[in-house]
Design a protein around this motif. Structure first.
Motif, mmCIF file in Angstrom:
data_model
loop_
_atom_site.group_PDB
_atom_site.id
_atom_site.type_symbol
_atom_site.label_atom_id
_atom_site.label_comp_id
_atom_site.label_asym_id
_atom_site.label_seq_id
_atom_site.Cartn_x
_atom_site.Cartn_y
_atom_site.Cartn_z
ATOM 1 N N THR A 42 61.880 9.640 84.753
ATOM 2 C CA THR A 42 63.031 9.350 85.617
ATOM 3 C C THR A 42 63.817 8.092 85.219
ATOM 4 O O THR A 42 64.975 7.958 85.627
ATOM 5 N N ALA A 43 63.215 7.212 84.441
ATOM 6 C CA ALA A 43 63.924 5.978 84.047
ATOM 7 C C ALA A 43 65.240 6.271 83.309
ATOM 8 O O ALA A 43 66.256 5.605 83.583
ATOM 9 N N PRO A 44 65.273 7.248 82.404
ATOM 10 C CA PRO A 44 66.553 7.543 81.741
ATOM 11 C C PRO A 44 67.653 7.956 82.722
ATOM 12 O O PRO A 44 68.829 7.667 82.495
ATOM 13 N N MET A 45 67.267 8.618 83.808
ATOM 14 C CA MET A 45 68.266 9.037 84.809
ATOM 15 C C MET A 45 68.876 7.825 85.493
ATOM 16 O O MET A 45 70.067 7.792 85.785
ATOM 17 N N LEU A 46 68.024 6.841 85.726
ATOM 18 C CA LEU A 46 68.493 5.596 86.350
ATOM 19 C C LEU A 46 69.486 4.888 85.431
ATOM 20 O O LEU A 46 70.542 4.426 85.866
ATOM 21 N N ALA B 33 67.181 -3.794 93.435
ATOM 22 C CA ALA B 33 68.413 -4.266 92.783
ATOM 23 C C ALA B 33 68.231 -4.290 91.265
ATOM 24 O O ALA B 33 69.123 -3.858 90.514
ATOM 25 N N SER B 34 67.052 -4.767 90.822
ATOM 26 C CA SER B 34 66.790 -4.798 89.379
ATOM 27 C C SER B 34 66.699 -3.388 88.820
ATOM 28 O O SER B 34 67.236 -3.092 87.738
ATOM 29 N N ALA B 35 66.030 -2.520 89.556
ATOM 30 C CA ALA B 35 65.887 -1.130 89.100
ATOM 31 C C ALA B 35 67.260 -0.467 88.976
ATOM 32 O O ALA B 35 67.522 0.265 88.010
ATOM 33 N N ALA B 42 60.975 -2.819 86.823
ATOM 34 C CA ALA B 42 61.194 -2.819 88.276
ATOM 35 C C ALA B 42 61.108 -1.396 88.826
ATOM 36 O O ALA B 42 60.513 -1.154 89.881
ATOM 37 N N TRP B 43 61.684 -0.480 88.078
ATOM 38 C CA TRP B 43 61.657 0.926 88.514
ATOM 39 C C TRP B 43 60.217 1.446 88.540
ATOM 40 O O TRP B 43 59.806 2.133 89.475
ATOM 41 N N ILE B 81 68.860 8.630 90.270
ATOM 42 C CA ILE B 81 70.281 8.929 90.035
ATOM 43 C C ILE B 81 71.157 8.209 91.064
ATOM 44 O O ILE B 81 72.155 7.577 90.728
ATOM 45 N N LYS B 82 70.732 8.310 92.330
ATOM 46 C CA LYS B 82 71.550 7.691 93.395
ATOM 47 C C LYS B 82 71.507 6.166 93.321
ATOM 48 O O LYS B 82 72.514 5.501 93.554
ATOM 49 N N LEU B 83 70.325 5.664 93.009
ATOM 50 C CA LEU B 83 70.177 4.204 92.917
ATOM 51 C C LEU B 83 71.036 3.677 91.765
ATOM 52 O O LEU B 83 71.759 2.686 91.908
ATOM 53 N N GLY B 84 70.968 4.349 90.627
ATOM 54 C CA GLY B 84 71.735 3.931 89.458
ATOM 55 C C GLY B 84 73.233 4.028 89.679
ATOM 56 O O GLY B 84 74.014 3.232 89.146
ATOM 57 N N ALA B 85 73.616 5.017 90.468
ATOM 58 C CA ALA B 85 75.047 5.214 90.728
ATOM 59 C C ALA B 85 75.552 4.330 91.876
ATOM 60 O O ALA B 85 76.716 4.418 92.266
ATOM 61 N N GLY B 86 74.655 3.510 92.420
ATOM 62 C CA GLY B 86 75.052 2.601 93.512
ATOM 63 C C GLY B 86 75.259 3.307 94.826
ATOM 64 O O GLY B 86 76.000 2.849 95.690
#
Lengths: 163, 211
Positions: A42-46, B33-35, B42-43, B81-86
């Motif tokens: 899942t890290a790449p998705m992040l 926040a770091s993730a 962090a993730w 996905i949602k976390l990364g996209a804010g």
């Protein structure tokens, strides 16, 4: 013998404790290293989600221009076009009726009205359209009156011809 | 009925470490926040903290380790996905959000299996056991409890699982399910009573036979 509240609570507590044991057992049945596997998957998705996507605004704009004017409201536009065509047609027929009625100018209005009725009788076969036709008819009549009011000029011409 | 407080929630039921963890840990916000910025460590820390609870929730319903792992991965993929996209805006409610996603994923899975059960066993409809049914032969009490849970109403079972497997407080369960705390407390209490009755039935039957 009915149980008192303390007994009931203690029984609920036993079931609750058993549920917690079941939860621990289920959590403990997780395969070895599955957190790491999930992390790797899942890290790449992040990361891909956190990088801003490149966006081609010109392509999006052209795509919007291509599509947006076709789909939405096309039925409404078609209905409006049909109503306009019917109105214009009715006016033209009314005018022609007036021209070919071989009556003198003061009776032109009557001939035009008769032409209107003939037109609507002709298209009246279309069932389910009666409301629309009534609406068109109303509009046509008001338009006809408006045009008729402005046709004082033809009266003048007739007068001119008569003189 | 008296409005439920957080203290009431913590006193009612749950005795495990997981159920005590009601409030969101203070270090979670910087970790998230770091993730969100792409920090892998962090993730991974977020996953290490919550994956087993999500897994337990999925496993309780599916009874299949592989399916439970798939569901868990799918839940964290959505979160990533949602976390990364804010798109994570519910600050301070990460656990509720995480378990809402998990509950929806489990619900979807159960629904899919109800439509198309993979095995002919009617029990599959209740337990969503698509592959092998893993039984804890070492502990028959837990087996009986599992069976009893599959006989609970869907809504009651969901509350019990979120409470005990997910380790959520009733306040968090209310956020996950969008229902009043009082309703959930009543539902949980009713479910425990039903489970207790079901667990006592065979025992009393056995006692009756032995005398």
């Amino acid at each position: 013998m009915s149980m008192n509240r303390e007994q009931v609570d203690s029984h609920d507590g036993e079931v609750s404790a058993l549920l917690d044991r079941l939860a621990k057992s289920d959590a403990a049945s997780a395969p070895q290293g599955f957190e790491v596997r999930i992390g790797r998957a899942t890290a790449p998705m992040l990361e891909s989600a956190s990088t801003p996507p490149t966006f081609d605004f010109s392509a999006a704009a052209s795509s919007r221009n291509d599509t947006s004017r076709i789909g939405a409201g096309s039925a409404l536009r078609l209905a409006a076009a049909m109503a306009l065509a019917a109105t214009v047609g009715a006016v033209v027929v009314a005018q022609r009726g007036g021209a070919f009625s071989h009556v003198v100018a003061p009776q032109t209005q009557v001939a035009a009205a008769e032409s209107d009725e003939a037109l609507f009788a002709l298209v009246g076969w279309a069932e389910g359209q009666s409301d629309d036709l009534a609406e068109i008819r109303t509009q046509t009549e008001s338009l006809d009156k408006t045009i008729g009011g402005g046709w004082d000029l033809s009266d003048l011409l007739t007068d001119e011809g008569a003189s | 009925m008296e409005p439920a407080t957080l203290t009431d929630e913590n006193q009612d039921g749950g005795g495990s470490d997981a159920t005590q963890e009601a409030a969101q840990p203070a270090d979670l916000a910087p970790l998230l926040a770091s993730a969100a910025k792409g920090d892998d460590a962090a993730w991974q820390a977020v996953i290490d903290r919550y994956a087993k609870r999500v897994f337990a929730l999925a496993k309780s319903r599916c009874r299949d380790v592989n399916v439970a792992e798939e569901i868990t991965q799918s839940v964290f993929a959505t979160i990533a996905i949602k976390l990364g996209a804010g798109e994570y805006l519910e600050l301070g409610r990460f656990e509720s959000w995480l378990f809402r996603v998990a509950a929806n994923r489990v619900r979807d899975h159960v629904r899919r299996l109800r439509r198309n059960p993979a095995v002919g066993d009617p029990a599959a409809l209740d337990t969503c056991a698509a592959a092998e049914l893993e039984r804890s032969a070492a502990d028959p009490a837990l087996d009986r409890l599992r069976e009893a849970m599959s006989a609970l109403a869907e809504a009651d079972r969901e509350v019990v699982e979120l409470r005990h497997h997910g380790g959520l407080s009733f306040k968090q369960i209310a956020e996950v399910l969008g229902e009043p705390i009082g309703t959930l407390l009543a539902r949980h209490h009713r479910a425990l009573r039903k489970l207790r009755d079901m667990l006592e039935e065979p025992q009393s039957a056995e006692r009756g036979l032995s005398t």
